[in-house]
Design a protein around this motif. Structure first.
Motif, PDB file in Angstrom:
ATOM      1  N   ALA A  80       0.636  -1.147  -0.100  1.00 12.45           N
ATOM      2  CA  ALA A  80       0.096   0.056   0.003  1.00 12.45           C
ATOM      3  C   ALA A  80       1.017   1.255   0.065  1.00 12.45           C
ATOM      4  O   ALA A  80       0.456   2.221  -0.669  1.00 12.45           O
ATOM      5  N   TYR A  81       1.808   1.214   0.731  1.00 14.93           N
ATOM      6  CA  TYR A  81       3.002   2.305   0.868  1.00 14.93           C
ATOM      7  C   TYR A  81       3.499   2.525  -0.450  1.00 14.93           C
ATOM      8  O   TYR A  81       3.735   3.749  -1.153  1.00 14.93           O
ATOM      9  N   ALA A  82       3.860   1.434  -1.211  1.00 21.34           N
ATOM     10  CA  ALA A  82       4.344   1.634  -2.505  1.00 21.34           C
ATOM     11  C   ALA A  82       3.327   2.185  -3.657  1.00 21.34           C
ATOM     12  O   ALA A  82       3.914   2.978  -4.261  1.00 21.34           O
ATOM     13  N   MET A  83       2.280   1.706  -3.662  1.00 23.83           N
ATOM     14  CA  MET A  83       1.367   2.176  -4.378  1.00 23.83           C
ATOM     15  C   MET A  83       0.953   3.647  -4.021  1.00 23.83           C
ATOM     16  O   MET A  83       0.844   4.393  -5.320  1.00 23.83           O
ATOM     17  N   SER A  84       0.795   4.036  -2.781  1.00 21.85           N
ATOM     18  CA  SER A  84       0.549   5.426  -2.733  1.00 21.85           C
ATOM     19  C   SER A  84       1.737   6.312  -2.936  1.00 21.85           C
ATOM     20  O   SER A  84       1.515   7.452  -3.393  1.00 21.85           O
ATOM     21  N   GLU A  85       2.855   5.982  -2.793  1.00 24.13           N
ATOM     22  CA  GLU A  85       4.295   6.898  -3.124  1.00 24.13           C
ATOM     23  C   GLU A  85       4.171   6.989  -4.703  1.00 24.13           C
ATOM     24  O   GLU A  85       4.296   8.236  -5.236  1.00 24.13           O
ATOM     25  N   ALA A  86       3.983   5.901  -5.411  1.00 24.34           N
ATOM     26  CA  ALA A  86       3.827   5.909  -6.829  1.00 24.34           C
ATOM     27  C   ALA A  86       2.799   7.016  -7.138  1.00 24.34           C
ATOM     28  O   ALA A  86       3.200   7.755  -8.504  1.00 24.34           O
ATOM     29  N   ASN A  87       1.706   6.891  -6.656  1.00 24.33           N
ATOM     30  CA  ASN A  87       0.658   7.662  -7.253  1.00 24.33           C
ATOM     31  C   ASN A  87       0.946   9.203  -6.926  1.00 24.33           C
ATOM     32  O   ASN A  87       0.737  10.016  -7.497  1.00 24.33           O
ATOM     33  N   ILE A  88       1.340   9.382  -5.671  1.00 25.57           N
ATOM     34  CA  ILE A  88       1.836  10.767  -5.229  1.00 25.57           C
ATOM     35  C   ILE A  88       3.054  11.411  -6.093  1.00 25.57           C
ATOM     36  O   ILE A  88       2.642  12.483  -6.684  1.00 25.57           O
ATOM     37  N   GLU A  89       3.770  10.491  -6.572  1.00 26.28           N
ATOM     38  CA  GLU A  89       4.783  10.982  -7.344  1.00 26.28           C
ATOM     39  C   GLU A  89       4.511  11.423  -8.823  1.00 26.28           C
ATOM     40  O   GLU A  89       4.933  12.468  -9.264  1.00 26.28           O
ATOM     41  N   THR A  90       3.699  10.696  -9.203  1.00 23.19           N
ATOM     42  CA  THR A  90       2.894  10.787 -10.507  1.00 23.19           C
ATOM     43  C   THR A  90       1.850  11.952 -10.598  1.00 23.19           C
ATOM     44  O   THR A  90       2.355  12.638 -11.323  1.00 23.19           O
ATOM     45  N   LEU A  91       1.322  12.206  -9.526  1.00 24.73           N
ATOM     46  CA  LEU A  91       0.300  13.247  -9.552  1.00 24.73           C
ATOM     47  C   LEU A  91       0.939  14.693  -9.226  1.00 24.73           C
ATOM     48  O   LEU A  91       0.850  15.885  -9.717  1.00 24.73           O
ATOM     49  N   VAL A  92       2.134  14.597  -8.609  1.00 18.74           N
ATOM     50  CA  VAL A  92       2.937  15.825  -8.293  1.00 18.74           C
ATOM     51  C   VAL A  92       3.596  16.247  -9.448  1.00 18.74           C
ATOM     52  O   VAL A  92       3.479  17.549  -9.856  1.00 18.74           O
ATOM     53  N   ARG A  93       4.175  15.239 -10.260  1.00 23.96           N
ATOM     54  CA  ARG A  93       4.684  15.445 -11.733  1.00 23.96           C
ATOM     55  C   ARG A  93       3.666  15.974 -12.588  1.00 23.96           C
ATOM     56  O   ARG A  93       4.142  17.162 -13.427  1.00 23.96           O
ATOM     57  N   ALA A  94       2.477  15.531 -12.577  1.00 23.86           N
ATOM     58  CA  ALA A  94       1.383  16.091 -13.289  1.00 23.86           C
ATOM     59  C   ALA A  94       1.271  17.533 -13.122  1.00 23.86           C
ATOM     60  O   ALA A  94       0.497  18.208 -13.926  1.00 23.86           O
ATOM     61  N   GLN A  95       1.433  18.036 -11.900  1.00 23.53           N
ATOM     62  CA  GLN A  95       1.093  19.227 -11.572  1.00 23.53           C
ATOM     63  C   GLN A  95       2.122  20.427 -12.020  1.00 23.53           C
ATOM     64  O   GLN A  95       2.136  21.438 -11.866  1.00 23.53           O
ATOM     65  N   GLY A  96       3.196  19.997 -12.715  1.00 16.54           N
ATOM     66  CA  GLY A  96       4.164  20.753 -13.581  1.00 16.54           C
ATOM     67  C   GLY A  96       5.497  20.598 -12.723  1.00 16.54           C
ATOM     68  O   GLY A  96       6.593  21.246 -13.077  1.00 16.54           O
ATOM     69  N   PHE A  97       5.576  19.697 -11.719  1.00 11.97           N
ATOM     70  CA  PHE A  97       6.881  19.845 -11.122  1.00 11.97           C
ATOM     71  C   PHE A  97       7.773  18.730 -11.862  1.00 11.97           C
ATOM     72  O   PHE A  97       7.656  17.877 -12.151  1.00 11.97           O
ATOM     73  N   GLU A  98       9.139  19.164 -12.004  1.00 11.84           N
ATOM     74  CA  GLU A  98      10.103  18.187 -12.669  1.00 11.84           C
ATOM     75  C   GLU A  98      10.038  16.801 -12.191  1.00 11.84           C
ATOM     76  O   GLU A  98       9.994  15.850 -12.843  1.00 11.84           O
ATOM     77  N   ASP A  99      10.316  16.789 -10.856  1.00 11.66           N
ATOM     78  CA  ASP A  99      10.477  15.392 -10.338  1.00 11.66           C
ATOM     79  C   ASP A  99      10.135  15.477  -8.781  1.00 11.66           C
ATOM     80  O   ASP A  99       9.992  16.639  -8.169  1.00 11.66           O
ATOM     81  N   CYS A 100       9.800  14.401  -8.417  1.00 11.75           N
ATOM     82  CA  CYS A 100       9.477  14.217  -6.989  1.00 11.75           C
ATOM     83  C   CYS A 100       9.617  12.517  -6.392  1.00 11.75           C
ATOM     84  O   CYS A 100       9.651  11.793  -7.119  1.00 11.75           O
TER      85      CYS A 100
END
Length: 179
Positions: free
Chosen positions: A109-129
């Motif tokens: 669950a942690y791994a899935m949440s981390e991946a989702n958060i990283e993807t969504l943050v990058r989708a908001q225009g941040f280069e990496d996360c």
């Protein structure tokens, strides 16, 4: 019925471990292929000595995020391996097997949440996360422009984390890494 449930949980655990191992292998293979085409690695030793610029001492922001994700994945793989060994031991009690199953579920669950958060943050225009979730909360390291993250940037990231997890705002640590 209880045996069927136990077998289903163990099968799911094995499936998650296999998926994690495959992703680890695929990620490592991708990095190996990139290294094969790196011009500094393909030069002969004599031509490499002619380079006038020294190697950078501090990794770039992209290197930081890549190395951090790899270290996180290796740590998780090690933990899953240990948990898998405990689950595979025939002398392990049912209580320990239940705890192992819950721990593997939690890590997944942690791994899935981390991946989702990283993807969504990058989708908001941040280069990496890169995100790290544990029992105490979450730490998110995100690229930030010179001068740091603005209040709207922090609010966007906080909202993503709150939506993707059951954490409170007090559990969130946000770190901006200037590029």
């Amino acid at each position: 019925m209880k045996l069927w449930k136990r077998n289903a949980v163990v099968s799911c655990i094995i499936l998650f471990v296999c998926i994690a191992l495959y992703l680890s292998w695929a990620y490592g293979r991708e990095n190996q292929e990139q290294a094969m085409f790196d011009p500094l690695l393909t030069q002969s030793p004599d031509s490499a000595a002619d380079l006038s610029s020294p190697a950078p001492e501090v990794p770039s922001a992209g290197d930081y995020f890549t190395e951090t994700r790899l270290a996180r994945m290796q740590a998780r793989d090690n933990a899953l391996s240990i948990l898998g060994q405990a689950a595979g031991n025939t002398e392990t009690s049912q209580a320990i097997l239940d705890n192992v199953a819950m721990e593997i579920e939690r890590l997944s669950a942690y791994a899935m949440s981390e991946a989702n958060i990283e993807t969504l943050v990058r989708a908001q225009g941040f280069e990496d996360c890169v995100a790290f979730i544990n029992q105490d909360g979450i730490t998110v390291v995100v690229t930030s422009p010179i001068g740091g993250l603005t209040s709207p940037d922090v609010a966007k990231i906080r909202d993503i984390i709150l939506h993707e997890t059951a954490l409170t705002a007090a559990d969130i640590t946000l770190i901006g890494k200037e590029i």
